[in-house]
Motif scaffolding. Structure first.
Motif, mmCIF file in Angstrom:
data_model
loop_
_atom_site.group_PDB
_atom_site.id
_atom_site.type_symbol
_atom_site.label_atom_id
_atom_site.label_comp_id
_atom_site.label_asym_id
_atom_site.label_seq_id
_atom_site.Cartn_x
_atom_site.Cartn_y
_atom_site.Cartn_z
ATOM 1 N N ARG A 77 6.990 3.805 4.241
ATOM 2 C CA ARG A 77 7.776 3.292 5.370
ATOM 3 C C ARG A 77 8.966 2.468 4.875
ATOM 4 O O ARG A 77 10.080 2.579 5.404
ATOM 5 N N GLN B 250 1.056 3.768 1.961
ATOM 6 C CA GLN B 250 1.606 4.119 3.274
ATOM 7 C C GLN B 250 2.754 3.183 3.657
ATOM 8 O O GLN B 250 3.782 3.611 4.188
ATOM 9 N N SER C 174 0.842 -1.194 0.000
ATOM 10 C CA SER C 174 0.000 0.000 0.000
ATOM 11 C C SER C 174 0.878 1.245 0.000
ATOM 12 O O SER C 174 2.042 1.184 0.413
ATOM 13 N N SER D 228 4.782 10.182 -5.293
ATOM 14 C CA SER D 228 3.338 10.304 -5.082
ATOM 15 C C SER D 228 2.625 10.879 -6.301
ATOM 16 O O SER D 228 1.420 10.695 -6.466
ATOM 17 N N ARG E 161 7.317 8.208 9.057
ATOM 18 C CA ARG E 161 6.005 7.953 9.663
ATOM 19 C C ARG E 161 5.016 9.073 9.378
ATOM 20 O O ARG E 161 3.816 8.830 9.256
ATOM 21 N N LEU E 162 5.514 10.290 9.287
ATOM 22 C CA LEU E 162 4.626 11.452 9.188
ATOM 23 C C LEU E 162 4.286 11.857 7.752
ATOM 24 O O LEU E 162 3.197 12.363 7.499
ATOM 25 N N GLY F 217 3.530 10.228 5.060
ATOM 26 C CA GLY F 217 2.379 9.576 4.452
ATOM 27 C C GLY F 217 1.059 10.177 4.896
ATOM 28 O O GLY F 217 0.063 10.113 4.168
ATOM 29 N N LYS F 218 1.035 10.787 6.089
ATOM 30 C CA LYS F 218 -0.210 11.359 6.622
ATOM 31 C C LYS F 218 -0.259 12.879 6.484
ATOM 32 O O LYS F 218 -1.310 13.453 6.174
ATOM 33 N N TYR F 219 0.850 13.545 6.754
ATOM 34 C CA TYR F 219 0.869 15.020 6.801
ATOM 35 C C TYR F 219 2.023 15.539 5.940
ATOM 36 O O TYR F 219 2.990 16.091 6.466
ATOM 37 N N MET F 220 1.933 15.353 4.643
ATOM 38 C CA MET F 220 3.063 15.653 3.765
ATOM 39 C C MET F 220 3.449 17.129 3.800
ATOM 40 O O MET F 220 4.624 17.464 3.960
ATOM 41 N N THR G 117 4.663 18.411 7.435
ATOM 42 C CA THR G 117 5.946 17.791 7.772
ATOM 43 C C THR G 117 7.082 18.423 6.982
ATOM 44 O O THR G 117 8.152 18.728 7.522
#
Length: 384
Positions: A132, A128, A126, A320, A262-263, A265-268, A271
């Motif tokens: 990682r 995310q 996936s 992405s 870690r960050l 993928g969620k808060y591009m 971050t």
């Protein structure tokens, strides 16, 4: 490919990156010694880094497009083999022109190693999980800065700069054995046309990500390329103390690279803005710190935290926007990242030649502003 195999590929890829990056950036810690040995100025010695990176920038995408049709394991083995030859030859302290040739030799497959490793590790995962796994491979950059680069710099400060190449050659030889025995064959099972892969160059999101990758890395390497010389001449540190600073810099980079993986993928966006802020804050930190070993350590630690994820951020933004051509996108990230290394090194060297080594931390601010423009452009594109 199941997740356990993905992780195995990622960790072996990380080990390969440690060897490759110690060869590429390890020269930063020994540039003053090389300049003294060959009776050249520090700017000329800096060509060992800038021309290495520039060659990757110019040839990388073409080589990856060509190499993508072959078995990924074989390409990774050939890449490490070239780095082994480069290190062994450099250890014999050849004439400077030949040292330069040996430096440029492994750039032929440098981006291909990164692209193949990242593509193989992320297969069928996936987005995310891909980020990682990519952070594990790219983490090899930070791990090289916490292990091999400070260690070889320390050894070079005791004996001679040639010993750094001996150590790097041994590490790459070990990695070759692990890669050969540890990974199965990974033949190309999906033919992609050059036309389809080249189509990503027209996408505004990919262009914005490419611009961010270039300007962010350029901003950092205006100063990082001259790390040892700056700490020696402007901060008054000894060679052993500089090796400790490289170790500290690397440790903080490993930590921040892990957190960024870690960050992102969620808060591009947020971050990236956080870590970009370091390009503006770091010069002020050096300007106003009192030159004690403890205070300099605090600033170098902060520098390592902010610098650590810059390559991972570039991968995140570019891949992405090109999920259908990941290998080519990874190669372009490596190429434009190394163009940033070359541009930053050359720009920093030019300012040093005219204004002295003390100006080094301030040079990257202009490129930091350009990186900020790219972030805001990408944020706008994501919303429309």
């Amino acid at each position: 490919m199941n997740l356990s195999v993905n992780k195995k590929v990622a960790y072996i890829g990380c080990l390969g990156v440690i060897g490759i990056i110690s060869t590429e950036f390890g020269v930063i810690g020994i540039l003053p010694q090389i300049a003294e040995y060959y009776h050249i100025n520090i700017g000329t010695a800096g060509y060992l880094l800038s021309l290495f990176a520039l060659t990757i920038a110019l040839t990388g995408p073409f080589m990856v497009l060509y190499a993508s049709r072959f078995d990924k394991k074989k390409i990774m083995l050939y890449a490490l083999g070239l780095f082994l030859i480069s290190n062994v030859g450099s250890a014999f302290s050849p004439p400077f022109w030949l040292l330069m040739v040996l430096r440029i030799l492994p750039t032929i497959l440098h981006p291909a190693f990164f692209s193949m490793a990242i593509a193989a590790a992320g297969k069928d995962a996936s987005p995310q999980i891909q980020m990682r796994l990519t952070s594990i491979i790219i983490g090899g950059i930070a791990l090289a800065q916490v292990t091999l680069i400070p260690f070889t710099t320390f050894i070079a400060s005791i004996y001679a700069w040639q010993f750094s190449y001996v150590i790097q050659a041994l590490v790459i030889l070990f990695t070759l054995a692990i890669l050969y025995k540890g990974l199965p064959a990974m033949p190309n099972t999906e033919e992609k046309s050059f036309k389809n892969q080249l189509s990503i160059l027209k996408r505004p999101k990919f262009i914005a990500g490419t611009g961010l990758n270039l300007f962010l890395i350029t901003a950092w390497f205006c100063s990082y390329s001259y790390f040892a010389d700056y700490l020696s001449k402007a901060m008054g540190l000894t060679d052993p103390q500089i090796s400790y600073m490289l170790l500290l810099f690397g440790v903080m980079g490993v930590i921040s690279n892990y957190l960024a993986g870690r960050l992102l993928g969620k808060y591009m966006i947020s971050t990236t803005l956080f870590f970009l802020a370091g390009t503006f804050l770091m010069p002020f930190a050096f300007q106003y710190v009192t030159p004690s070993f403890f205070n300099i350590s605090l600033v170098v630690g902060f520098w390592g935290v902010m610098y650590g994820p810059c390559f991972l951020i570039g991968v995140g933004y570019m891949v992405s926007a090109a999920q259908d051509a990941k290998e080519f996108a990874n190669s372009l990230q490596t190429s434009f990242g190394n163009l940033g290394v070359s541009l930053g090194t050359a720009t920093g060297g030019w300012f040093i030649s005219y204004y002295g080594i003390a100006v080094t931390p301030w040079v990257g601010i202009g490129f930091g502003l350009l990186a900020l423009v790219m972030i805001l452009w990408r944020a706008w594109l994501d919303r429309v």
